[in-house]
Scaffold this motif. Structure first.
Motif, PDB file in Angstrom:
ATOM      1  N   LEU A   1      -6.356   5.702 -10.316  1.00 29.62           N
ATOM      2  CA  LEU A   1      -6.354   6.697  -9.248  1.00 29.62           C
ATOM      3  C   LEU A   1      -5.513   7.897  -9.658  1.00 29.62           C
ATOM      4  O   LEU A   1      -5.915   9.049  -9.437  1.00 29.62           O
ATOM      5  N   ASN A   2      -4.350   7.657 -10.261  1.00 25.16           N
ATOM      6  CA  ASN A   2      -3.525   8.775 -10.717  1.00 25.16           C
ATOM      7  C   ASN A   2      -4.261   9.608 -11.764  1.00 25.16           C
ATOM      8  O   ASN A   2      -4.162  10.847 -11.760  1.00 25.16           O
ATOM      9  N   TYR A   3      -4.995   8.957 -12.646  1.00 25.88           N
ATOM     10  CA  TYR A   3      -5.780   9.678 -13.649  1.00 25.88           C
ATOM     11  C   TYR A   3      -6.823  10.552 -12.968  1.00 25.88           C
ATOM     12  O   TYR A   3      -7.022  11.718 -13.351  1.00 25.88           O
ATOM     13  N   ALA A   4      -7.505  10.003 -11.967  1.00 30.75           N
ATOM     14  CA  ALA A   4      -8.532  10.768 -11.254  1.00 30.75           C
ATOM     15  C   ALA A   4      -7.921  11.972 -10.549  1.00 30.75           C
ATOM     16  O   ALA A   4      -8.520  13.059 -10.525  1.00 30.75           O
ATOM     17  N   ILE A   5      -6.716  11.787  -9.980  1.00 27.66           N
ATOM     18  CA  ILE A   5      -6.046  12.907  -9.309  1.00 27.66           C
ATOM     19  C   ILE A   5      -5.638  13.967 -10.324  1.00 27.66           C
ATOM     20  O   ILE A   5      -5.893  15.161 -10.141  1.00 27.66           O
ATOM     21  N   ASP A   6      -5.007  13.516 -11.418  1.00 23.52           N
ATOM     22  CA  ASP A   6      -4.505  14.453 -12.427  1.00 23.52           C
ATOM     23  C   ASP A   6      -5.619  15.278 -13.062  1.00 23.52           C
ATOM     24  O   ASP A   6      -5.422  16.441 -13.415  1.00 23.52           O
ATOM     25  N   HIS A   7      -6.801  14.662 -13.212  1.00 14.64           N
ATOM     26  CA  HIS A   7      -7.897  15.338 -13.899  1.00 14.64           C
ATOM     27  C   HIS A   7      -8.956  15.871 -12.938  1.00 14.64           C
ATOM     28  O   HIS A   7     -10.040  16.282 -13.369  1.00 14.64           O
ATOM     29  N   HIS A   8      -8.660  15.850 -11.630  1.00 17.56           N
ATOM     30  CA  HIS A   8      -9.549  16.445 -10.622  1.00 17.56           C
ATOM     31  C   HIS A   8     -10.978  15.922 -10.764  1.00 17.56           C
ATOM     32  O   HIS A   8     -11.941  16.690 -10.801  1.00 17.56           O
ATOM     33  N   LEU A   9     -11.115  14.611 -10.805  1.00 21.11           N
ATOM     34  CA  LEU A   9     -12.418  14.003 -11.059  1.00 21.11           C
ATOM     35  C   LEU A   9     -13.306  13.940  -9.815  1.00 21.11           C
ATOM     36  O   LEU A   9     -14.502  13.693  -9.934  1.00 21.11           O
ATOM     37  N   GLY A  10     -12.744  14.135  -8.656  1.00 18.89           N
ATOM     38  CA  GLY A  10     -13.573  14.087  -7.450  1.00 18.89           C
ATOM     39  C   GLY A  10     -12.741  14.255  -6.195  1.00 18.89           C
ATOM     40  O   GLY A  10     -11.506  14.154  -6.229  1.00 18.89           O
ATOM     41  N   ASP A  11     -13.431  14.503  -5.086  1.00 21.97           N
ATOM     42  CA  ASP A  11     -12.761  14.701  -3.800  1.00 21.97           C
ATOM     43  C   ASP A  11     -12.868  13.492  -2.885  1.00 21.97           C
ATOM     44  O   ASP A  11     -12.306  13.498  -1.788  1.00 21.97           O
ATOM     45  N   VAL A  12     -13.607  12.479  -3.299  1.00 25.51           N
ATOM     46  CA  VAL A  12     -13.757  11.244  -2.519  1.00 25.51           C
ATOM     47  C   VAL A  12     -13.639  10.062  -3.477  1.00 25.51           C
ATOM     48  O   VAL A  12     -14.255  10.070  -4.548  1.00 25.51           O
ATOM     49  N   VAL A  13     -12.856   9.061  -3.094  1.00 30.29           N
ATOM     50  CA  VAL A  13     -12.673   7.872  -3.930  1.00 30.29           C
ATOM     51  C   VAL A  13     -12.976   6.639  -3.093  1.00 30.29           C
ATOM     52  O   VAL A  13     -12.469   6.489  -1.977  1.00 30.29           O
ATOM     53  N   SER A  14     -13.823   5.764  -3.626  1.00 26.59           N
ATOM     54  CA  SER A  14     -14.157   4.494  -2.979  1.00 26.59           C
ATOM     55  C   SER A  14     -13.549   3.357  -3.790  1.00 26.59           C
ATOM     56  O   SER A  14     -13.715   3.296  -5.013  1.00 26.59           O
ATOM     57  N   MET A  15     -12.856   2.459  -3.105  1.00 27.26           N
ATOM     58  CA  MET A  15     -12.189   1.333  -3.769  1.00 27.26           C
ATOM     59  C   MET A  15     -12.658   0.022  -3.162  1.00 27.26           C
ATOM     60  O   MET A  15     -12.584  -0.162  -1.947  1.00 27.26           O
ATOM     61  N   SER A  16     -13.125  -0.879  -4.011  1.00 26.71           N
ATOM     62  CA  SER A  16     -13.627  -2.178  -3.559  1.00 26.71           C
ATOM     63  C   SER A  16     -12.821  -3.290  -4.210  1.00 26.71           C
ATOM     64  O   SER A  16     -13.306  -4.049  -5.038  1.00 26.71           O
ATOM     65  N   PHE A  17     -11.567  -3.349  -3.863  1.00 22.53           N
ATOM     66  CA  PHE A  17     -10.697  -4.423  -4.335  1.00 22.53           C
ATOM     67  C   PHE A  17      -9.607  -4.633  -3.296  1.00 22.53           C
ATOM     68  O   PHE A  17      -9.358  -3.768  -2.448  1.00 22.53           O
ATOM     69  N   GLY A  18      -8.949  -5.768  -3.353  1.00 23.98           N
ATOM     70  CA  GLY A  18      -7.878  -6.010  -2.401  1.00 23.98           C
ATOM     71  C   GLY A  18      -7.241  -7.375  -2.592  1.00 23.98           C
ATOM     72  O   GLY A  18      -7.755  -8.232  -3.320  1.00 23.98           O
ATOM     73  N   GLU A  19      -6.136  -7.556  -1.945  1.00 20.67           N
ATOM     74  CA  GLU A  19      -5.370  -8.796  -1.995  1.00 20.67           C
ATOM     75  C   GLU A  19      -4.770  -9.025  -0.620  1.00 20.67           C
ATOM     76  O   GLU A  19      -4.385  -8.076   0.062  1.00 20.67           O
ATOM     77  N   SER A  20      -4.700 -10.281  -0.202  1.00 22.16           N
ATOM     78  CA  SER A  20      -4.087 -10.569   1.089  1.00 22.16           C
ATOM     79  C   SER A  20      -2.655 -10.055   1.136  1.00 22.16           C
ATOM     80  O   SER A  20      -1.892 -10.186   0.169  1.00 22.16           O
ATOM     81  N   GLU A  21      -2.284  -9.469   2.255  1.00 21.85           N
ATOM     82  CA  GLU A  21      -0.901  -9.041   2.420  1.00 21.85           C
ATOM     83  C   GLU A  21       0.076 -10.202   2.260  1.00 21.85           C
ATOM     84  O   GLU A  21       1.227 -10.001   1.866  1.00 21.85           O
ATOM     85  N   LEU A  22      -0.378 -11.414   2.535  1.00 21.32           N
ATOM     86  CA  LEU A  22       0.521 -12.565   2.500  1.00 21.32           C
ATOM     87  C   LEU A  22       1.013 -12.892   1.095  1.00 21.32           C
ATOM     88  O   LEU A  22       2.006 -13.613   0.947  1.00 21.32           O
ATOM     89  N   VAL A  23       0.332 -12.397   0.064  1.00 22.95           N
ATOM     90  CA  VAL A  23       0.799 -12.648  -1.305  1.00 22.95           C
ATOM     91  C   VAL A  23       1.508 -11.422  -1.882  1.00 22.95           C
ATOM     92  O   VAL A  23       1.823 -11.396  -3.077  1.00 22.95           O
ATOM     93  N   LEU A  24       1.776 -10.430  -1.046  1.00 20.05           N
ATOM     94  CA  LEU A  24       2.425  -9.205  -1.515  1.00 20.05           C
ATOM     95  C   LEU A  24       3.788  -8.997  -0.869  1.00 20.05           C
ATOM     96  O   LEU A  24       4.317  -7.884  -0.858  1.00 20.05           O
ATOM     97  N   THR A  25       4.369 -10.056  -0.353  1.00 23.42           N
ATOM     98  CA  THR A  25       5.640  -9.921   0.361  1.00 23.42           C
ATOM     99  C   THR A  25       6.856 -10.069  -0.544  1.00 23.42           C
ATOM    100  O   THR A  25       7.966  -9.704  -0.139  1.00 23.42           O
TER     101      THR A  25
END
Length: 289
Positions: A1-25
């Motif tokens: 995502l930082n690469y996409a921001i730095d290089h102005h690759l687009g104005d909309v980003v779709s992300m299809s990944f995730g993790e339960s909040e319960l394993v991120l505490t």
């Protein structure tokens, strides 16, 4: 995502990944979240719209590498981030005379939950344990506030995600035979919402940027009633899968209601009417919040 921001690759980003909040505490999980939140903040400052799929296990999420699920309601990160637009799932009915037909018309939608067809899959949604309620969700009715308990609610919007009645995709990678497949899941909805906003960007002649402030203001004003398909039938209760201790889980879900809810958010877009509205409402993405 930082690469996409730095290089102005687009104005909309779709992300299809995730993790339960319960394993991120723990400390490692919190470091991951801080890094992503920093990137999301950079994206927002750059007027990039972010969509994240809310998950495909209804009111719960995967707990371990074996595919077991948590026996209690929980939500997926980064869909639960207040800086993104979380996309839940619906089952879409379209056609002619209650028969599916690509030349037909929109008939109705329900909360995506394919368990009635023997498929353990449903749209993610619920209340965050890690993030407080963003100011834009303070515009929701008092009846909803009692459920949120001053926490972030997910999803914000929804889109067709049913495996039964899913989208047809031509697959040419991933080790599977090349050809057409039927796909479902909220990972189908997030990129399609990204396409909707790309069309709105083109109409506006500039990137719309962060969506949620506009979305919840228009919802509070009652404007979305005629601009989205409000899903009022179904829930995202999740069953079938086992928990880490080997028991089969039935995790109570959240029911669709009139207006915003924890199963489908504000519902799915009526694209033609949304285009007309956003062309008229030139609201800055940081107004008031």
């Amino acid at each position: 995502l930082n690469y996409a921001i730095d290089h102005h690759l687009g104005d909309v980003v779709s992300m299809s990944f995730g993790e339960s909040e319960l394993v991120l505490t723990d400390a490692d999980g919190q470091r991951v979240i801080r890094a992503w939140e920093k990137a999301f903040s950079r994206a927002r400052d750059s007027h990039i719209t972010l969509f994240v799929s809310s998950g495909d296990e209804g009111s719960t999420n995967t707990a371990d590498d074996a595919g077991d699920v948590f026996p209690v309601p929980n939500v997926s990160y980064p869909a639960s981030s207040p800086q993104v637009t979380g996309v839940g799932g619906t089952s879409l009915f379209f056609g002619v005379g209650n028969h599916a037909d690509p030349n037909g018309k929109y008939l109705s939608e329900t909360v995506w939950n394919d368990e009635q067809f023997g498929i353990a899959a449903a749209g993610g949604g619920g209340v965050s344990a890690l993030f407080g309620q963003p100011l834009y969700q303070a515009l929701l009715p008092f009846s909803v506030q009692k459920t949120l308990h001053r926490k972030r609610g997910v999803p914000d919007v929804a889109y067709n995600a049913g495996v039964v009645g899913g989208v047809i995709v031509y697959l040419g990678f991933g080790g599977l035979p090349t050809g057409f497949y039927i796909f479902g899941g909220t990972s189908a909805g997030a990129p399609q919402w990204a396409g909707v906003i790309t069309d709105l960007n083109q109409l506006a002649g500039r990137p719309i940027g962060f969506l949620n402030n506009r979305l919840y203001l228009l919802g509070a004003l009652g404007v979305l009633r005629n601009l989205t398909h409000d899903v009022t039938v179904g829930d995202n209760t999740f069953s079938f899968f086992t928990t880490p201790n080997g028991d089969f889980a039935t995790v109570p879900g959240f029911s669709a209601t009139t207006g915003w809810d924890l199963a489908t958010g504000w519902g799915s877009p009526n694209l033609g009417k949304l285009l007309a509205l956003f062309d008229q409402w030139d609201i800055d993405d940081d107004f008031a919040f």
